[in-house]
Design a protein around this motif. Structure first.
Motif, mmCIF file in Angstrom:
data_model
loop_
_atom_site.group_PDB
_atom_site.id
_atom_site.type_symbol
_atom_site.label_atom_id
_atom_site.label_comp_id
_atom_site.label_asym_id
_atom_site.label_seq_id
_atom_site.Cartn_x
_atom_site.Cartn_y
_atom_site.Cartn_z
ATOM 1 N N UNK A 265 0.972 -1.142 0.115
ATOM 2 C CA UNK A 265 -0.113 0.007 0.040
ATOM 3 C C UNK A 265 0.942 1.237 -0.147
ATOM 4 N N UNK A 266 1.834 1.210 0.857
ATOM 5 C CA UNK A 266 2.995 2.397 0.958
ATOM 6 C C UNK A 266 3.557 2.528 -0.483
ATOM 7 N N UNK A 267 3.897 1.525 -1.132
ATOM 8 C CA UNK A 267 4.638 1.467 -2.346
ATOM 9 C C UNK A 267 3.641 2.051 -3.491
ATOM 10 N N UNK B 18 14.119 3.737 -0.232
ATOM 11 C CA UNK B 18 13.293 4.096 0.655
ATOM 12 C C UNK B 18 12.118 2.737 0.917
ATOM 13 N N UNK B 19 11.874 1.815 -0.015
ATOM 14 C CA UNK B 19 11.320 0.443 0.181
ATOM 15 C C UNK B 19 12.002 -0.267 1.056
ATOM 16 N N UNK B 20 13.204 -0.425 1.123
ATOM 17 C CA UNK B 20 14.207 -1.174 1.927
ATOM 18 C C UNK B 20 13.849 -0.645 3.227
ATOM 19 N N UNK B 21 13.868 0.524 3.522
ATOM 20 C CA UNK B 21 14.111 1.039 4.692
ATOM 21 C C UNK B 21 12.583 0.836 5.156
ATOM 22 N N UNK B 22 11.715 1.217 4.717
ATOM 23 C CA UNK B 22 10.118 1.013 5.384
ATOM 24 C C UNK B 22 10.036 -0.505 5.681
ATOM 25 N N UNK B 23 10.701 -1.345 4.698
ATOM 26 C CA UNK B 23 10.574 -2.865 4.958
ATOM 27 C C UNK B 23 11.137 -3.179 6.347
ATOM 28 N N UNK B 24 12.315 -2.771 6.712
ATOM 29 C CA UNK B 24 12.913 -3.057 7.864
ATOM 30 C C UNK B 24 12.146 -2.698 9.085
ATOM 31 N N UNK B 25 11.306 -1.669 9.164
ATOM 32 C CA UNK B 25 10.553 -1.341 10.226
ATOM 33 C C UNK B 25 9.193 -2.152 10.014
#
Length: 382
Positions: free
Chosen positions: A196-198, A316-323
């Motif tokens: 959804x964020x993507x 940014x997708x990787x950073x968001x995925x980490x959280x």
């Protein structure tokens, strides 16, 4: 270099296999966990495929911390139909093959955004040789953690490669894999949030596309969620940990306090053998400076991910995925186990770290900055 240019996928897969063989060869066939009498793959209920109906019932929940995640145990039962529990080399080889597949999936997702072979190879190697993987790969009881990124990344890969299709709908393969993943780990429930964020931030899609692409996955999660919420083992056989009133907030504070240790493990590969339940300071005060500081760090990291995605930077997708993938472990209401802080939960965030650092390396290399070349030193460091 010529082979990497002409046959990047095959070459990357081969190099990842060599890296995993080189780093895990020292513990290949080690009996520390596999030979233990209480190792999960030695359970009589996992001795053959004929026990699958029991494994997929609520009766088996007393062997899985009261969590409905039967698919990984079902896989062990199927393998046990042909492989003896004492065949340590075969079991280790199976777990290493799954880890290898996860590293390949990480590289394929990076390839979708970056192209070429440098960034995909860097991300795959970073995931493959990271010390955190040893926590998961060498213990049969953590097979569900090992399979989580396999299915999570496979769904994400299918989704990304089909989003430009003529139909503009979620492919059936992604839906099927997602449904299977919900029988392995509750982390899969976070995938619709990430997508959804993507779509909203990175792709800036309209609501019609969200309905076509993300809604089917979200609805599948809603349909399967009662299995996680309502199925409970018999109280005479298994009792959940009873936390006192207000403990949910205190454990949330402690999870935030563990961010410092998690960062050391992810970024430096240090401190991983430490028992986090004993090492992480417990916080009982909302006004604690440590809680405020680490919460600020988390917010800053998350904000940087949103900003990068808004600028159409795939790091940014990787950073968001980490959280995002850590959310199911942040509250004892949803994750009521004794070890609510543990290294095993970082295996999935490692994929997000690999993605974001591969983006940083690719950006610096494109700008001909030497730091992008120096980032390759992270791999031999680990």
């Amino acid at each position: 270099m010529d082979m990497l240019t002409r046959h990047p996928r095959t070459s990357i897969a081969a190099l990842l296999a060599l890296a995993i063989g080189g780093t895990f060869g020292v513990c290949f066939g080690n009996s520390m966990f596999m030979a233990a009498a209480d190792s999960v793959h030695r359970l009589p209920l996992l001795s053959g495929w004929q026990h699958l109906p029991t494994i997929f019932s609520s009766d088996f929940l007393l062997f899985s911390d009261g969590k409905f995640r039967p698919l990984s145990y079902g896989l062990i039962a199927v393998v046990r139909s042909f492989v003896d529990a004492d065949s340590l080399y075969i079991w280790h080889l199976l777990f290493l093959l799954i880890h290898w597949a996860n590293a390949i999936l990480v590289s394929r997702i990076v390839e979708h955004f970056a192209g070429g072979w440098r960034a995909p190879l860097f991300a795959g190697l970073l995931f493959a040789v990271h010390p955190l993987a040893t926590v998961i790969v060498n213990d049969a009881g953590f097979l569900h953690h090992l399979l989580t990124p396999t299915i999570y990344l496979a769904v994400l890969s299918v989704y990304l490669r089909s989003e430009q299709g003529a139909t503009g709908r979620t492919p059936y393969a992604a839906l099927g894999l997602f449904a299977l993943g919900l029988l392995v780990s509750k982390v899969l429930f976070t995938l619709p949030v990430l997508l959804l964020a993507y779509e909203v931030i990175y792709q800036r899609s309209d609501w019609r596309r969200l309905v076509r692409m993300v809604a089917p996955l979200a609805l599948t999660g809603l349909v399967v969620s009662p299995l996680w919420w309502l199925l409970k083992p018999h109280p005479l056989h298994f009792s959940y940990i009873v936390f006192p009133p207000g403990a949910t907030w205190f454990t949330l504070y402690s999870v935030i306090s563990a961010v410092e240790w998690y960062a050391r493990g992810l970024l430096l590969g240090s401190g991983i053998p430490v028992n986090l339940r004993e090492a992480v300071p417990q916080i009982y005060d909302l006004a604690s400076w440590r809680l405020a500081a680490l919460t600020g760090v988390m917010v800053a990291v998350l904000a940087s991910g949103f900003v990068l995605m808004r600028r159409r930077q795939w790091g940014g997708i990787g950073i968001l995925a980490m959280v995002v993938v850590m959310l199911p472990f942040a509250s004892t209401t949803w994750h009521n186990v004794d070890d609510y802080v543990a290294w095993k939960y970082l295996y999935m965030p490692l994929a997000g770290l690999s993605l974001s650092l591969a983006w940083a390396m690719d950006q610096m290399r494109a700008g001909r900055r030497r730091l992008g070349v120096l980032l390759w030193l992270i791999v031999p460091l680990f």
